[in-house]
Design a protein around this motif. Sequence first.
Motif, short mmCIF file in Angstrom:
data_model
loop_
_atom_site.label_atom_id
_atom_site.label_comp_id
_atom_site.label_asym_id
_atom_site.label_seq_id
_atom_site.Cartn_x
_atom_site.Cartn_y
_atom_site.Cartn_z
N MET A 1 -43.58 -20.03 4.21
CA MET A 1 -45.03 -20.31 4.74
C MET A 1 -45.21 -20.66 6.39
O MET A 1 -45.70 -20.07 7.06
N VAL A 2 -44.14 -21.69 6.61
CA VAL A 2 -44.13 -22.03 8.02
C VAL A 2 -43.53 -20.89 8.65
O VAL A 2 -44.04 -20.54 9.93
N SER A 3 -42.59 -20.18 8.30
CA SER A 3 -42.07 -18.83 8.87
C SER A 3 -43.23 -17.83 9.40
O SER A 3 -43.08 -17.24 10.42
N VAL A 4 -43.78 -17.67 8.48
CA VAL A 4 -45.05 -16.76 8.78
C VAL A 4 -46.08 -17.08 9.90
O VAL A 4 -46.17 -16.36 10.87
N VAL A 5 -46.34 -18.46 9.97
CA VAL A 5 -47.00 -18.99 10.92
C VAL A 5 -46.26 -18.77 12.37
O VAL A 5 -46.79 -18.55 13.42
N CYS A 6 -44.85 -19.15 12.36
CA CYS A 6 -44.19 -19.17 13.54
C CYS A 6 -43.99 -17.72 13.92
O CYS A 6 -44.02 -17.49 15.20
N SER A 7 -43.80 -16.95 13.09
CA SER A 7 -43.42 -15.32 13.73
C SER A 7 -44.66 -14.85 14.05
O SER A 7 -44.57 -14.10 15.32
N ASN A 8 -46.05 -15.29 13.58
CA ASN A 8 -47.54 -14.56 14.28
C ASN A 8 -47.43 -15.17 15.53
O ASN A 8 -48.09 -14.62 16.44
N ALA A 9 -47.07 -16.58 15.79
CA ALA A 9 -46.99 -17.25 17.01
C ALA A 9 -46.21 -16.71 18.10
O ALA A 9 -46.60 -16.36 19.36
N ASN B 1 -45.34 -13.33 18.27
CA ASN B 1 -45.86 -12.17 18.21
C ASN B 1 -47.10 -12.30 19.36
O ASN B 1 -47.40 -11.35 20.41
N ARG B 2 -47.93 -13.10 19.13
CA ARG B 2 -49.11 -13.38 19.99
C ARG B 2 -48.60 -13.73 21.51
O ARG B 2 -49.23 -13.45 22.56
N ALA B 3 -47.57 -14.68 21.57
CA ALA B 3 -47.08 -15.09 22.75
C ALA B 3 -46.79 -13.81 23.64
O ALA B 3 -46.82 -13.79 24.96
N VAL B 4 -46.10 -12.95 23.18
CA VAL B 4 -45.71 -11.52 23.84
C VAL B 4 -46.80 -10.55 23.93
O VAL B 4 -47.08 -10.18 25.05
N ASP B 5 -47.62 -10.37 22.90
CA ASP B 5 -48.70 -9.38 22.87
C ASP B 5 -49.77 -9.58 23.63
O ASP B 5 -50.41 -9.03 24.32
N GLU B 6 -50.41 -11.01 23.33
CA GLU B 6 -51.62 -11.16 23.64
C GLU B 6 -51.65 -11.94 24.98
O GLU B 6 -52.23 -11.59 25.94
N PHE B 7 -50.54 -12.84 25.30
CA PHE B 7 -50.25 -13.27 26.51
C PHE B 7 -49.47 -12.77 27.59
O PHE B 7 -49.16 -13.20 28.68
N LYS C 1 -45.44 -21.49 24.92
CA LYS C 1 -46.69 -20.75 24.53
C LYS C 1 -46.76 -20.82 22.80
O LYS C 1 -47.59 -21.19 22.18
N THR C 2 -45.67 -20.31 22.20
CA THR C 2 -45.28 -20.47 20.58
C THR C 2 -45.67 -21.74 20.11
O THR C 2 -46.28 -22.01 19.20
N ARG C 3 -45.02 -22.79 20.81
CA ARG C 3 -45.05 -24.17 20.35
C ARG C 3 -46.75 -24.39 20.37
O ARG C 3 -47.24 -25.05 19.49
N GLU C 4 -47.38 -23.99 21.60
CA GLU C 4 -48.82 -24.66 21.40
C GLU C 4 -49.62 -23.75 20.40
O GLU C 4 -50.46 -24.34 19.85
N LEU C 5 -49.21 -22.62 20.10
CA LEU C 5 -50.10 -21.76 19.06
C LEU C 5 -49.73 -22.32 17.77
O LEU C 5 -50.55 -22.29 16.90
N VAL C 6 -48.34 -22.78 17.45
CA VAL C 6 -48.13 -23.50 16.04
C VAL C 6 -49.12 -24.52 15.95
O VAL C 6 -49.49 -24.76 14.87
N LEU C 7 -49.06 -25.58 17.11
CA LEU C 7 -49.69 -26.73 16.79
C LEU C 7 -51.29 -26.52 16.70
O LEU C 7 -51.92 -27.18 16.11
N GLU C 8 -51.73 -25.35 17.42
CA GLU C 8 -53.15 -25.15 17.33
C GLU C 8 -53.33 -24.69 15.79
O GLU C 8 -54.49 -24.97 15.38
N THR C 9 -52.49 -24.01 15.30
CA THR C 9 -52.82 -23.47 13.95
C THR C 9 -52.69 -24.68 12.82
O THR C 9 -53.43 -24.63 12.03
N PHE C 10 -51.58 -25.45 12.94
CA PHE C 10 -51.71 -26.61 12.05
C PHE C 10 -52.91 -27.59 12.03
O PHE C 10 -53.06 -28.22 11.35
#
Length: 732
Positions: free
Chosen positions: A555-563, A565-571, A582-591
């Motif tokens: 479950m954690v791996s899905v959150v991290c993989s999505n983060a 993808n967002r860091a590269v595609d969205e930002f 940025k991945t660290r920010e997105l993971v913390l934001e999700t949790f």
Amino acid sequence: MQKILFVFVGLYFICALSAQDLSNNGKQSRISDSIHHLLKVDRADTNKLIHLCALSLEYQSLGNYEDGVKFANKAIVDADILLAQQHSEVVKFTINGYKAKANAIIATIYRNQNMYGNAINYFSKALAVREKMGDKKGMAGAYNGIGMIYSDQGNYVEALKNYLLSLKIKEAIGDKKGIANCYNNIGLVYYDQHNYKEAIKNHLASLKIRKEINDAQGIAYSYNNIGNVYFELKDYPAALISHKASLKIMEESGDQNGVANSYNNVAAVYFEQGLYENNVSIKNDKFDQALINFKAALSIREMTLDNQGIAMCYGNIAAVLAKQKKINEAKIYFEKSKNFAENIGDKEILRETYHGLAELDSVLGNFKGAYINHLLYISYRDSLDNEESRKQTIQNQMTYDFEKKEAIAATEHKKELEHQQQLAKERNRKQYAIIIATVIGLFVVLIFSGFILRSLRLTRKQKSIIELQKNEVEAQKHLVEEKQKEIIDSITYAKRLQKAILPSDEELKKYLPDNFVLYQPKDIVAGDFYWMHVAGDFVFIAAADSTGHGVPGAMVSVVCSNALNRAVDEFKLTDTGKILGKTRELVLETFAKSGEEIKDGMDISLLCINKADNQISWSGANNQLWYIQDNILKEIKADKQAIGKTDNPLPFTTHHIELNKGDIFYLMTDGYPDQFGGPKGKKFKYKALAEKLSSIGHLNITEQNQELQSSFQEWKGELEQVDDVTIIGIRV
């Protein structure tokens, strides 16, 4: 002396075909120079796959396992390249067929070398390809191959499970020869379990089908296996009938090895009969018959240059001669057996030969020779006992589930029997009380009769309550089993979902043609994952280790993989250090959305290849980067902080690397070096892994993957895998 003689006979007694229907086996032949020539002129198409598989089979049949694996792996790599280029489903089906065949060949080679973990791994790969193709017959063959390996290991529960899966498919497609082979293999498993009733039942079922389809060789094998069962049941007349029937068919077919085996089995039966007749003191001609058949087997072994068979035959003949009191002649044959056994290094034969020589020297009064030979016998016996003890420990562990199921059934039956006996005792006690009461008087009888009636009603009521409780317990047990199955099915489906976030083999080959991925989850789903993303000229590849393993880690791996993808595609980030930040920010934001303090996250090694200017950049969170440049293994240490909640977060460092053609980069998690194993049960450690990578850096990527997998399995041995394992190798 009797014990020695029996062991010699027993060593070569079980010569039935251990298991048939091995998928994609080749016949031994001389390696053809023409195939090598064809490979040089072949284009990259299915013809090349045909020739690579054919060459691999020839090397396998000649015992040249290294080249056999090499050419089969070449077929797999070429098949993957062709699949990525091909659009025709018909051609893809053919290519996948040869890919599955190459995996099965490698599995067979590893099985021949007793490398069972690798063998099961490659049969499983062959099975996965066959399932993807919808090739039922190929799937059945793969299940059968896996069953044989489990049978070799003594894991009878898993062996039966896979044989039955193979049987089910073959029955569905109407493959009568395959059905007969499955019954044969199931019979052999029961034979090894000493369940001779089930063994004979399955061998007879196999024989019936083989007669229907006129499979002469199969009929001979069935007769041989049936003879073996009758031998264990000490029904020697029936054993002789079966082995002689097998011998006749083998002679008609010209199968010299089969003829020799049958002669040996017939001789073994006569020998056992001879031992019995000696004990009951009647006229005994069975040893003469045994000698005739052992010598017939010897003549064939000598003709086919089968040195182990020759050593066995000499030992068997010596055993019979010793029983006939022909001591000097027996000693000559024991010496011959010893010489051949020494040449081939067969410890079992040497053990029994020295035992026999010691006994004969003792009879001849050569006590010095007897003492020396006895010491040699003890030495070989202790060596083999130690090896056998280790094997038996493993086998006992593997058969635990099988015995446990039988024990549970036996316990339930025993409880039911005890319950019935208790009820019977209760009824007897009351009947005895009635007889005593009758003697005392009619009045007491009338009063006591009322008591008995009341007691009987109570007993019936109690029995009814017990039945209700039993039914309730069984219902609860059934419910638990259903829930357990639902959970396992859910986790298995989750594995498919998690696999969807991993880059496909085709995608990896497209952007990183020269790569390998060693990915071995500890459980069905994993906390480890590998990630690839392409953005313009930038190719990102990473190996990540999420907190935990199993379902939580997945479950954690899905959150991290999505983060990521967002860091590269969205930002639109391309700097590896900024991507991790940025991945660290997105993971913390999700949790943070959960409202609870969650400290989960991941360690990661992230590599970026800029194809426009041929530059390499890298950043790591707790996971280092190793790379080989100019034949030297170099290391870049990671930032000592994870992707997740931390007390003092710092920016991640971006490292730039001067790239030379042919450099190899290794991204990994900590599962491989943290694995316990080896002779002392300690961790593998990073130092040993670094030395391993340095030693294999000159090999091609596929061979490096094989070396790492083999080393991991050998180090782990029978110990449990402690964590998910991921290593990615990329040659740029």
